[in-house]
Design a protein around this motif. Sequence first.
Motif, short mmCIF file in Angstrom:
data_model
loop_
_atom_site.label_atom_id
_atom_site.label_comp_id
_atom_site.label_asym_id
_atom_site.label_seq_id
_atom_site.Cartn_x
_atom_site.Cartn_y
_atom_site.Cartn_z
N ILE A 10 -11.60 114.33 97.32
CA ILE A 10 -12.79 113.74 97.94
C ILE A 10 -12.37 112.48 98.68
CG2 ILE A 10 -13.46 112.54 95.78
CD1 ILE A 10 -16.44 112.98 96.76
N TYR A 11 -12.75 112.43 99.96
CA TYR A 11 -12.40 111.26 100.76
C TYR A 11 -13.35 111.13 101.94
CZ TYR A 11 -9.64 114.81 103.39
OH TYR A 11 -9.24 115.94 104.08
N ASP A 36 -22.30 107.13 101.77
CA ASP A 36 -21.09 107.82 101.27
C ASP A 36 -20.80 107.43 99.83
OD1 ASP A 36 -17.75 107.15 101.17
OD2 ASP A 36 -18.50 109.21 101.28
N LEU A 37 -21.02 106.14 99.49
CA LEU A 37 -20.76 105.70 98.10
C LEU A 37 -21.68 106.44 97.14
CD1 LEU A 37 -20.28 101.88 98.67
CD2 LEU A 37 -18.60 103.72 98.76
N PHE A 40 -20.35 110.01 96.83
CA PHE A 40 -19.13 110.00 96.01
C PHE A 40 -19.51 109.90 94.52
CE2 PHE A 40 -14.88 109.09 94.71
CZ PHE A 40 -14.97 108.10 93.74
N ARG A 41 -20.42 108.96 94.24
CA ARG A 41 -20.80 108.75 92.85
C ARG A 41 -21.49 109.98 92.29
NH1 ARG A 41 -24.34 107.54 89.41
NH2 ARG A 41 -24.04 105.99 87.75
N LEU A 59 -10.70 99.14 93.85
CA LEU A 59 -12.08 99.29 93.37
C LEU A 59 -12.65 97.90 93.06
CD1 LEU A 59 -11.74 102.30 90.89
CD2 LEU A 59 -12.84 102.31 93.13
N PRO A 60 -13.88 97.64 93.48
CA PRO A 60 -14.47 96.36 93.09
C PRO A 60 -14.46 96.24 91.56
CG PRO A 60 -15.83 97.52 94.70
CD PRO A 60 -14.77 98.48 94.26
N PHE A 63 -16.65 97.96 89.20
CA PHE A 63 -16.63 99.44 89.16
C PHE A 63 -15.32 99.95 88.55
CE2 PHE A 63 -20.49 100.27 91.25
CZ PHE A 63 -20.66 99.34 92.27
N LEU A 66 -14.38 103.33 86.85
CA LEU A 66 -15.60 103.95 87.40
C LEU A 66 -16.44 104.44 86.23
CD1 LEU A 66 -14.13 105.97 90.40
CD2 LEU A 66 -15.37 103.82 90.45
N ARG A 69 -16.91 108.27 84.01
CA ARG A 69 -15.82 109.15 84.40
C ARG A 69 -14.55 108.74 83.67
NH1 ARG A 69 -17.85 107.59 90.25
NH2 ARG A 69 -18.93 106.17 88.80
N ILE A 119 -9.28 110.99 94.02
CA ILE A 119 -10.11 110.07 94.81
C ILE A 119 -9.31 109.11 95.67
CG2 ILE A 119 -11.96 110.28 93.09
CD1 ILE A 119 -11.32 107.29 92.37
N TYR A 125 -3.45 112.11 97.84
CA TYR A 125 -4.07 113.25 98.52
C TYR A 125 -3.00 114.22 99.03
CZ TYR A 125 -8.51 110.62 98.87
OH TYR A 125 -9.66 109.91 98.61
N1 LIG Z 1 -16.13 110.01 100.07
C1 LIG Z 1 -15.46 109.09 99.32
N2 LIG Z 1 -14.35 109.48 98.71
C2 LIG Z 1 -13.67 108.60 97.96
N3 LIG Z 1 -12.54 108.98 97.36
C3 LIG Z 1 -14.15 107.30 97.81
C4 LIG Z 1 -15.30 106.96 98.46
N4 LIG Z 1 -15.97 107.82 99.22
C5 LIG Z 1 -15.62 105.53 98.21
N5 LIG Z 1 -14.49 105.06 97.43
C6 LIG Z 1 -14.13 103.78 97.15
O1 LIG Z 1 -13.17 103.51 96.47
C7 LIG Z 1 -14.94 102.64 97.69
O2 LIG Z 1 -15.96 102.43 96.80
C8 LIG Z 1 -16.58 101.23 96.89
C9 LIG Z 1 -16.21 100.26 97.84
C10 LIG Z 1 -16.93 99.06 97.88
C11 LIG Z 1 -18.00 98.85 96.98
C12 LIG Z 1 -18.36 99.84 96.05
C13 LIG Z 1 -17.62 101.03 96.00
N6 LIG Z 1 -17.93 102.05 95.09
C14 LIG Z 1 -19.34 102.09 94.70
C15 LIG Z 1 -19.65 103.38 93.94
C16 LIG Z 1 -18.71 103.45 92.75
C17 LIG Z 1 -19.07 104.65 91.87
O3 LIG Z 1 -18.73 105.77 92.28
O4 LIG Z 1 -19.67 104.46 90.79
C18 LIG Z 1 -17.30 103.56 93.29
C19 LIG Z 1 -16.94 102.32 94.08
C20 LIG Z 1 -13.63 106.16 97.04
#
Ligand SMILES: Nc1nc(N)c2c(n1)CN(C(=O)COc1ccccc1N1CCC(C(=O)O)CC1)C2
Length: 181
Positions: A10-11, A36-37, A40-41, A59-60, A63, A66, A69, A119, A125
């Motif tokens: 997933i990206y 997108d976030l 992803f979540r 990762l912030p 989070f 995560l 998970r 991720i 990847y």
């Molecule tokens: N399509 C897709 N693929 C990926 N592999 C990834 C993503 N989008 C986004 N990603 C990131 O690292 C970036 O995230 C964040 C960046 C800044 C603030 C919050 C976040 N997030 C908020 C939601 C959190 C959660 O999921 O609880 C995870 C962190 C990996």
Amino acid sequence: MLTPMRLNLIYARAANGVIGCTRDGQPAMPWHLPEDLAHFRRLTHGCPVIMGRTTWASLPPRFRPLPGRVNLVLTRDAARARALQAAGAVPVASLEAALEHCRALRGADGQPPAEVWVIGGAQVYAQAEPLAQRAVVTEIERAFDGDAYAPVLGPDWHETARETHLSAEGLPFAFVTYERA
Ligand SMILES: Nc1nc(N)c2c(n1)CN(C(=O)COc1ccccc1N1CCC(C(=O)O)CC1)C2
């Protein structure tokens, strides 16, 4: 009959293939796309996620790990492995070790995970692509500057779903699913 565990990538990628950039010496996302976030979540919640050490570091802090998970983080360094463990991650020395760990996990239903998600980042990847059955890609219809690139999905991958969107900030993107037999 045990359902086989599926390995997913997933990206989010820009039109020029960029998936990440470096900001203040740290890996960062070149765009602001809360849609997108949330995507992803929603897709990864409740599943094991596999990531490289720099993705973990990007990762912030709020989070990390995560939530909801099992966070598997690739490192071969014993000291870093200890620090990752203390921070709530599962350090693994290789992608194969990560998959072995996932196969041994049991959910509340007593079953192994049906879905495992790689991720990031770019190196992980590229290493996981030959082993993956599905790639869930957020395709952003604009080019961005960056220094990390999406994996190339070879001719054996085919698109099986596409949802086009316009973000609240006016960024056109699509949630695309690619699968391979
Ligand atoms: N399509 C897709 N693929 C990926 N592999 C990834 C993503 N989008 C986004 N990603 C990131 O690292 C970036 O995230 C964040 C960046 C800044 C603030 C919050 C976040 N997030 C908020 C939601 C959190 C959660 O999921 O609880 C995870 C962190 C990996």
